[in-house]
Design an enzyme around this catalytic site. Structure first.
Site, PDB file in Angstrom:
ATOM      1  N   ASN A 163      46.387  30.843  16.562  1.00 34.68           N
ATOM      2  CA  ASN A 163      48.123  30.208  16.143  1.00 34.68           C
ATOM      3  C   ASN A 163      48.913  30.985  15.265  1.00 34.68           C
ATOM      4  OD1 ASN A 163      50.155  27.351  15.668  1.00 34.68           O
ATOM      5  ND2 ASN A 163      49.460  28.148  13.488  1.00 34.68           N
ATOM      6  N   ASP A 209      43.699  36.577   7.231  1.00 33.85           N
ATOM      7  CA  ASP A 209      44.843  37.176   7.272  1.00 33.85           C
ATOM      8  C   ASP A 209      44.373  37.860   8.388  1.00 33.85           C
ATOM      9  OD1 ASP A 209      46.611  39.451   7.650  1.00 33.85           O
ATOM     10  OD2 ASP A 209      47.109  39.765   5.859  1.00 33.85           O
ATOM     11  N   ILE A 210      44.807  37.692   9.272  1.00 34.55           N
ATOM     12  CA  ILE A 210      44.584  38.407  10.913  1.00 34.55           C
ATOM     13  C   ILE A 210      44.826  39.895  10.966  1.00 34.55           C
ATOM     14  CG2 ILE A 210      44.212  36.324  11.839  1.00 34.55           C
ATOM     15  CD1 ILE A 210      47.122  37.224  13.375  1.00 34.55           C
ATOM     16  N   THR A 256      66.366  36.163  16.477  1.00 31.89           N
ATOM     17  CA  THR A 256      67.164  34.549  16.647  1.00 31.89           C
ATOM     18  C   THR A 256      68.104  34.768  17.527  1.00 31.89           C
ATOM     19  OG1 THR A 256      68.333  35.770  14.915  1.00 31.89           O
ATOM     20  CG2 THR A 256      66.155  34.507  14.024  1.00 31.89           C
ATOM     21  N   PHE A 302      61.073  37.906  14.684  1.00 31.32           N
ATOM     22  CA  PHE A 302      61.966  38.046  13.794  1.00 31.32           C
ATOM     23  C   PHE A 302      63.481  38.389  14.631  1.00 31.32           C
ATOM     24  CE2 PHE A 302      58.294  40.428  11.864  1.00 31.32           C
ATOM     25  CZ  PHE A 302      58.255  39.514  10.196  1.00 31.32           C
ATOM     26  N   THR A 311      60.200  24.638  13.991  1.00 31.37           N
ATOM     27  CA  THR A 311      59.205  25.421  12.960  1.00 31.37           C
ATOM     28  C   THR A 311      60.248  25.990  12.297  1.00 31.37           C
ATOM     29  OG1 THR A 311      58.530  26.378  14.128  1.00 31.37           O
ATOM     30  CG2 THR A 311      57.197  25.122  14.734  1.00 31.37           C
ATOM     31  N   TYR A 361      57.959  40.268  20.885  1.00 33.15           N
ATOM     32  CA  TYR A 361      57.569  39.515  20.770  1.00 33.15           C
ATOM     33  C   TYR A 361      57.021  38.816  22.043  1.00 33.15           C
ATOM     34  CZ  TYR A 361      56.818  34.116  19.845  1.00 33.15           C
ATOM     35  OH  TYR A 361      56.026  32.210  20.388  1.00 33.15           O
TER      36      TYR A 361
HETATM   37  P1  NDP Z   1      55.544  29.552  11.482  1.00 37.82           P
HETATM   38  O1  NDP Z   1      55.837  30.468  11.528  1.00 37.82           O
HETATM   39  O2  NDP Z   1      55.626  27.823  10.980  1.00 37.82           O
HETATM   40  O3  NDP Z   1      54.193  30.032  11.626  1.00 37.82           O
HETATM   41  C1  NDP Z   1      52.955  30.875  11.510  1.00 37.82           C
HETATM   42  C2  NDP Z   1      52.047  30.535  10.888  1.00 37.82           C
HETATM   43  O4  NDP Z   1      51.407  31.874  11.504  1.00 37.82           O
HETATM   44  C3  NDP Z   1      52.332  30.896   9.703  1.00 37.82           C
HETATM   45  O5  NDP Z   1      51.267  29.361   8.867  1.00 37.82           O
HETATM   46  C4  NDP Z   1      51.763  31.978   9.187  1.00 37.82           C
HETATM   47  O6  NDP Z   1      51.488  32.203   7.867  1.00 37.82           O
HETATM   48  C5  NDP Z   1      51.226  32.778  10.082  1.00 37.82           C
HETATM   49  N1  NDP Z   1      51.374  34.535  10.160  1.00 37.82           N
HETATM   50  C6  NDP Z   1      51.775  35.051   9.906  1.00 37.82           C
HETATM   51  N2  NDP Z   1      50.851  35.927  10.204  1.00 37.82           N
HETATM   52  C7  NDP Z   1      50.672  36.070   9.590  1.00 37.82           C
HETATM   53  C8  NDP Z   1      48.520  37.100   9.353  1.00 37.82           C
HETATM   54  N3  NDP Z   1      48.625  37.934   9.541  1.00 37.82           N
HETATM   55  N4  NDP Z   1      47.561  36.588   9.287  1.00 37.82           N
HETATM   56  C9  NDP Z   1      47.325  35.140   9.071  1.00 37.82           C
HETATM   57  N5  NDP Z   1      49.009  33.959   9.596  1.00 37.82           N
HETATM   58  C10 NDP Z   1      49.774  34.926   9.464  1.00 37.82           C
HETATM   59  O7  NDP Z   1      55.536  29.364  13.430  1.00 37.82           O
HETATM   60  P2  NDP Z   1      55.267  28.240  14.183  1.00 37.82           P
HETATM   61  O8  NDP Z   1      54.702  27.718  14.285  1.00 37.82           O
HETATM   62  O9  NDP Z   1      56.377  27.640  15.192  1.00 37.82           O
HETATM   63  O10 NDP Z   1      54.253  29.609  15.492  1.00 37.82           O
HETATM   64  C11 NDP Z   1      52.770  29.293  15.660  1.00 37.82           C
HETATM   65  C12 NDP Z   1      52.701  29.961  16.664  1.00 37.82           C
HETATM   66  O11 NDP Z   1      53.307  29.525  17.430  1.00 37.82           O
HETATM   67  C13 NDP Z   1      52.924  31.031  16.498  1.00 37.82           C
HETATM   68  O12 NDP Z   1      51.906  31.885  17.563  1.00 37.82           O
HETATM   69  C14 NDP Z   1      53.796  31.545  17.471  1.00 37.82           C
HETATM   70  O13 NDP Z   1      54.312  33.072  18.110  1.00 37.82           O
HETATM   71  C15 NDP Z   1      54.087  30.762  18.637  1.00 37.82           C
HETATM   72  N6  NDP Z   1      55.064  30.005  19.445  1.00 37.82           N
HETATM   73  C16 NDP Z   1      56.063  29.305  18.815  1.00 37.82           C
HETATM   74  C17 NDP Z   1      57.071  28.625  19.246  1.00 37.82           C
HETATM   75  C18 NDP Z   1      58.107  27.861  18.722  1.00 37.82           C
HETATM   76  O14 NDP Z   1      58.893  27.068  18.916  1.00 37.82           O
HETATM   77  N7  NDP Z   1      57.567  27.732  17.486  1.00 37.82           N
HETATM   78  C19 NDP Z   1      56.807  28.709  20.704  1.00 37.82           C
HETATM   79  C20 NDP Z   1      56.365  29.449  21.417  1.00 37.82           C
HETATM   80  C21 NDP Z   1      55.179  30.131  20.705  1.00 37.82           C
HETATM   81  P3  NDP Z   1      52.876  32.063   6.576  1.00 37.82           P
HETATM   82  O15 NDP Z   1      53.176  31.188   6.082  1.00 37.82           O
HETATM   83  O16 NDP Z   1      51.978  32.760   5.897  1.00 37.82           O
HETATM   84  O17 NDP Z   1      54.061  33.664   7.119  1.00 37.82           O
END
Ligand code: NDP
Length: 306
Positions: free
Chosen positions: A113, A86-87, A120, A118, A264, A225
């Site tokens: 990653n 957990d980061i 939308t 939050f 996603t 964000y």
């Molecule tokens: P998801 O919400 O599908 O995935 C986010 C992941 O981050 C989940 O596995 C979540 O875990 C994990 N996470 C959140 N908080 C923590 C924490 N404290 N410690 C460890 N893991 C954590 O989103 P995406 O796959 O879309 O996002 C991945 C990255 O890409 C993010 O950094 C996002 O900001 C970035 N991004 C995404 C875009 C998009 O269009 N989707 C656009 C630009 C950037 P859990 O399942 O437990 O919640």
């Protein structure tokens, strides 16, 4: 738009071409760590890196879902190991670093990653700003700091890649820091510092508490964000400068990229890019052969402006 579509098709094709032996600086002993990898873009980054033959540590804050995700990839014949991380939890980071040291002695690649959002639609909901800034910026920074001492020396150099966003541009068309003095201090590598980045996000959080953030000149779209990703981008440039004086054989390259708007959970599966495409630039940057690039921002394998 047409040129972009063509380039995206070219990238899909490039992804199917295996790296040649002389390009492959890695082996099955090369260790890559991916944060927040139980789903979405992170899961796909693990999948692609493992497919290229590396050992990948899939990390997730929830042990059960992370174990399950790693199991799915292992069943496909890939070398994927799970560990909890957990980061935003210092104990979790410390336990993870200790486990890495004992089990592998170090790592070669870190992909930041994990992230939250939050907002939308056209909402600009800053109610969760503390969580967003603490996860996306401070969490990412803390894991980078914990992993740097564990990065193993090699001729190819260790690599750090952060999944960021175009929304975090300093002077984007739709999103910018309006305070010219602050923007110029953040832009200029001579004035950019960790204290300045920390102060910037802290000022924003204080203004959210005071109810004055709307007059603060912060990014206009998805403010909390966007600012968290702007901080990640600035920290990438700063760290590249700090790491640049490491000796040959001990180099660490650090870059960030925007994956586009990806289907996603974060976008409610409304994006127009698949997780496979969204993961591509992270994997490409992590595996770059013979190109020592650091402190840059990418999208679809192209450098873009911070
Ligand atoms: P998801 O919400 O599908 O995935 C986010 C992941 O981050 C989940 O596995 C979540 O875990 C994990 N996470 C959140 N908080 C923590 C924490 N404290 N410690 C460890 N893991 C954590 O989103 P995406 O796959 O879309 O996002 C991945 C990255 O890409 C993010 O950094 C996002 O900001 C970035 N991004 C995404 C875009 C998009 O269009 N989707 C656009 C630009 C950037 P859990 O399942 O437990 O919640």
């Amino acid at each position: 738009k047409e040129r972009r579509e063509k380039w995206r098709q070219e990238i899909s094709l490039l992804r199917t071409i295996p790296y040649s032996d002389h390009q492959r600086w890695w082996t099955s002993d090369t260790i890559a760590v991916v944060t927040g990898a139980n789903r979405g873009i992170g899961f796909e980054i693990v999948h692609q890196l493992a497919h290229h033959g590396l050992t990948v540590i899939l990390t997730s804050r929830e042990a059960a879902v992370g174990e399950e995700a790693a199991k799915v990839l292992r069943e496909g014949g890939l070398n994927v190991v799970f560990h909890q991380l957990d980061i935003v939890d210092r104990d979790s980071i410390e336990a993870f670093a200790g486990w890495i040291r004992e089990t592998y002695g170090g790592i070669d690649i870190l992909i930041n990653n994990a992230g939250v959002n939050f907002n939308t639609g056209s909402d600009n909901n800053v109610e969760h700003s503390e969580k967003v800034i603490h996860t996306n910026y401070f969490g990412t920074k803390n894991i980078i700091k914990a992993m740097i001492p564990l990065m193993r020396p090699s001729d190819a150099g260790a690599r750090i890649v952060s999944v960021s966003s175009r929304l975090g541009r300093l002077n984007g068309k739709r999103n910018k820091i309006e305070n010219l003095e602050l923007r110029s201090k953040l832009e200029n590598l001579e004035t950019l510092s960790e204290e300045l980045i920390d102060e910037t996000v802290s000022t924003f959080l204080q203004q959210v508490k005071d109810g004055t953030w709307q007059e603060g000149g912060w990014p206009q779209v998805f403010t909390d964000y966007s600012l968290s990703k702007l901080a990640v981008n600035s920290y990438t440039r700063l760290m590249a400068k700090k790491l640049s004086d490491r000796p040959e054989g001990g180099k660490i390259y650090i870059n960030c990229y925007c994956p586009g708007w990806v289907k996603t959970a974060m976008t409610g599966w409304n994006g127009h890019v698949s997780p496979e495409e969204g993961a591509d630039t992270a994997v490409w940057l992590a595996l770059l052969p013979d190109q020592f690039i650091s402190g840059k921002f990418f999208s679809e394998r192209h450098e873009i402006h911070f």
